[in-house]
Design a protein around this motif. Sequence first.
Motif, PDB file in Angstrom:
ATOM      1  N   PHE A  30      34.018  -8.329  12.601  1.00 52.84           N
ATOM      2  CA  PHE A  30      32.670  -8.166  13.136  1.00 52.84           C
ATOM      3  C   PHE A  30      31.803  -9.351  12.714  1.00 52.84           C
ATOM      4  O   PHE A  30      31.877  -9.839  11.581  1.00 52.84           O
ATOM      5  CB  PHE A  30      32.023  -6.874  12.645  1.00 52.84           C
ATOM      6  CG  PHE A  30      32.514  -5.629  13.326  1.00 52.84           C
ATOM      7  CD1 PHE A  30      32.748  -5.588  14.693  1.00 52.84           C
ATOM      8  CD2 PHE A  30      32.716  -4.462  12.598  1.00 52.84           C
ATOM      9  CE1 PHE A  30      33.177  -4.437  15.328  1.00 52.84           C
ATOM     10  CE2 PHE A  30      33.151  -3.297  13.217  1.00 52.84           C
ATOM     11  CZ  PHE A  30      33.381  -3.285  14.578  1.00 52.84           C
ATOM     12  N   PHE A  31      30.955  -9.815  13.644  1.00 51.39           N
ATOM     13  CA  PHE A  31      30.027 -10.920  13.414  1.00 51.39           C
ATOM     14  C   PHE A  31      28.718 -10.482  14.061  1.00 51.39           C
ATOM     15  O   PHE A  31      28.529 -10.634  15.262  1.00 51.39           O
ATOM     16  CB  PHE A  31      30.579 -12.198  14.053  1.00 51.39           C
ATOM     17  CG  PHE A  31      29.775 -13.443  13.783  1.00 51.39           C
ATOM     18  CD1 PHE A  31      29.494 -13.846  12.482  1.00 51.39           C
ATOM     19  CD2 PHE A  31      29.325 -14.220  14.830  1.00 51.39           C
ATOM     20  CE1 PHE A  31      28.763 -15.013  12.238  1.00 51.39           C
ATOM     21  CE2 PHE A  31      28.605 -15.387  14.595  1.00 51.39           C
ATOM     22  CZ  PHE A  31      28.329 -15.777  13.301  1.00 51.39           C
ATOM     23  N   SER A  32      27.822  -9.887  13.247  1.00 50.79           N
ATOM     24  CA  SER A  32      26.727  -9.145  13.852  1.00 50.79           C
ATOM     25  C   SER A  32      25.417  -9.231  13.082  1.00 50.79           C
ATOM     26  O   SER A  32      25.411  -9.243  11.855  1.00 50.79           O
ATOM     27  CB  SER A  32      27.152  -7.671  13.954  1.00 50.79           C
ATOM     28  OG  SER A  32      26.181  -6.910  14.609  1.00 50.79           O
ATOM     29  N   ASP A  33      24.328  -9.239  13.844  1.00 48.42           N
ATOM     30  CA  ASP A  33      22.991  -9.045  13.294  1.00 48.42           C
ATOM     31  C   ASP A  33      22.790  -7.537  13.210  1.00 48.42           C
ATOM     32  O   ASP A  33      22.666  -6.868  14.247  1.00 48.42           O
ATOM     33  CB  ASP A  33      21.930  -9.657  14.205  1.00 48.42           C
ATOM     34  CG  ASP A  33      22.027 -11.171  14.290  1.00 48.42           C
ATOM     35  OD1 ASP A  33      22.552 -11.791  13.347  1.00 48.42           O
ATOM     36  OD2 ASP A  33      21.583 -11.727  15.310  1.00 48.42           O
ATOM     37  N   THR A  34      22.779  -7.008  12.012  1.00 41.20           N
ATOM     38  CA  THR A  34      22.643  -5.576  11.841  1.00 41.20           C
ATOM     39  C   THR A  34      22.127  -5.276  10.446  1.00 41.20           C
ATOM     40  O   THR A  34      22.052  -6.162   9.600  1.00 41.20           O
ATOM     41  CB  THR A  34      23.991  -4.851  12.106  1.00 41.20           C
ATOM     42  OG1 THR A  34      23.751  -3.453  12.227  1.00 41.20           O
ATOM     43  CG2 THR A  34      25.017  -5.122  11.025  1.00 41.20           C
ATOM     44  N   SER A  35      21.787  -4.024  10.219  1.00 43.75           N
ATOM     45  CA  SER A  35      21.354  -3.566   8.897  1.00 43.75           C
ATOM     46  C   SER A  35      22.461  -2.706   8.304  1.00 43.75           C
ATOM     47  O   SER A  35      23.369  -2.259   9.009  1.00 43.75           O
ATOM     48  CB  SER A  35      20.069  -2.745   9.017  1.00 43.75           C
ATOM     49  OG  SER A  35      20.314  -1.571   9.784  1.00 43.75           O
ATOM     50  N   ALA A  36      22.364  -2.451   7.012  1.00 47.60           N
ATOM     51  CA  ALA A  36      23.373  -1.618   6.350  1.00 47.60           C
ATOM     52  C   ALA A  36      23.407  -0.206   6.942  1.00 47.60           C
ATOM     53  O   ALA A  36      24.488   0.357   7.137  1.00 47.60           O
ATOM     54  CB  ALA A  36      23.105  -1.569   4.849  1.00 47.60           C
ATOM     55  N   ILE A  37      22.234   0.351   7.270  1.00 45.72           N
ATOM     56  CA  ILE A  37      22.230   1.716   7.811  1.00 45.72           C
ATOM     57  C   ILE A  37      22.829   1.750   9.218  1.00 45.72           C
ATOM     58  O   ILE A  37      23.539   2.696   9.563  1.00 45.72           O
ATOM     59  CB  ILE A  37      20.824   2.377   7.779  1.00 45.72           C
ATOM     60  CG1 ILE A  37      19.799   1.582   8.574  1.00 45.72           C
ATOM     61  CG2 ILE A  37      20.357   2.602   6.378  1.00 45.72           C
ATOM     62  CD1 ILE A  37      18.457   2.282   8.722  1.00 45.72           C
ATOM     63  N   HIS A  38      22.585   0.716  10.009  1.00 56.26           N
ATOM     64  CA  HIS A  38      23.197   0.681  11.334  1.00 56.26           C
ATOM     65  C   HIS A  38      24.700   0.459  11.232  1.00 56.26           C
ATOM     66  O   HIS A  38      25.470   1.069  11.979  1.00 56.26           O
ATOM     67  CB  HIS A  38      22.552  -0.391  12.210  1.00 56.26           C
ATOM     68  CG  HIS A  38      21.290   0.064  12.849  1.00 56.26           C
ATOM     69  ND1 HIS A  38      20.130  -0.673  12.825  1.00 56.26           N
ATOM     70  CD2 HIS A  38      20.991   1.191  13.540  1.00 56.26           C
ATOM     71  CE1 HIS A  38      19.179  -0.016  13.468  1.00 56.26           C
ATOM     72  NE2 HIS A  38      19.677   1.118  13.914  1.00 56.26           N
ATOM     73  N   LEU A  39      25.135  -0.391  10.313  1.00 57.52           N
ATOM     74  CA  LEU A  39      26.570  -0.630  10.172  1.00 57.52           C
ATOM     75  C   LEU A  39      27.310   0.640   9.777  1.00 57.52           C
ATOM     76  O   LEU A  39      28.382   0.941  10.315  1.00 57.52           O
ATOM     77  CB  LEU A  39      26.838  -1.740   9.153  1.00 57.52           C
ATOM     78  CG  LEU A  39      28.315  -2.055   8.924  1.00 57.52           C
ATOM     79  CD1 LEU A  39      29.010  -2.490  10.213  1.00 57.52           C
ATOM     80  CD2 LEU A  39      28.465  -3.124   7.844  1.00 57.52           C
TER      81      LEU A  39
END
Length: 193
Positions: free
Chosen positions: A104-113
């Motif tokens: 995975f290579f993503s703009d995300t937050s820990a809660i979304h992940l």
Amino acid sequence: MPNKVIALDIGNVCLHIHPERCLALLKDCNCASIPPELLRYEADELERGRVSEADFLAKVREMTGTRASDKTLTDAFLAILGEPVEGMPELVAELPQLGFQAVFFSDTSAIHLAAVRRIFPSARFVPQGVYSFEVGERKPHPAMFEAFEHRFGTPVCYFDDRADLIEAARRHGWNAHQFHSAAEMKKILSAGC
């Protein structure tokens, strides 16, 4: 022979993204207003790991005037994540047999992940990733590409739905393809990227 590494975005590649669902749920939280900069704050601060989840929720309350519980607000932000993109759970599960290891290579937050790992059934085939909340920057910042290369080398190919990020990856020397469908992605992979 080890599998070839591919970089795989999450939003609108593996899972559909629905910001409007978050905003609709926030409206139900008796918010005095929902400022347009709210989602931008989430992207700039939470997705870059600059604020904790608790600090983020406190800022949401400050920006909107809501007194909703942490769970209610968290559920609203998790509602951004939608259903898997057609064909992607099957393709991601098949990647190891095709000779590829997705990262995975993503703009995300820990809660979304954490939610992605629950919602997307084939996330178990993608145990590793490079995420904006860990790097402290979002794509197309060079730090994201450098972090990926440091951990995994240059991927044989990268898939993202956003044309601007595909162009940035190509400028960085990556073999990048704009994602349109699982079927098209499989054709690209079958052709050797």
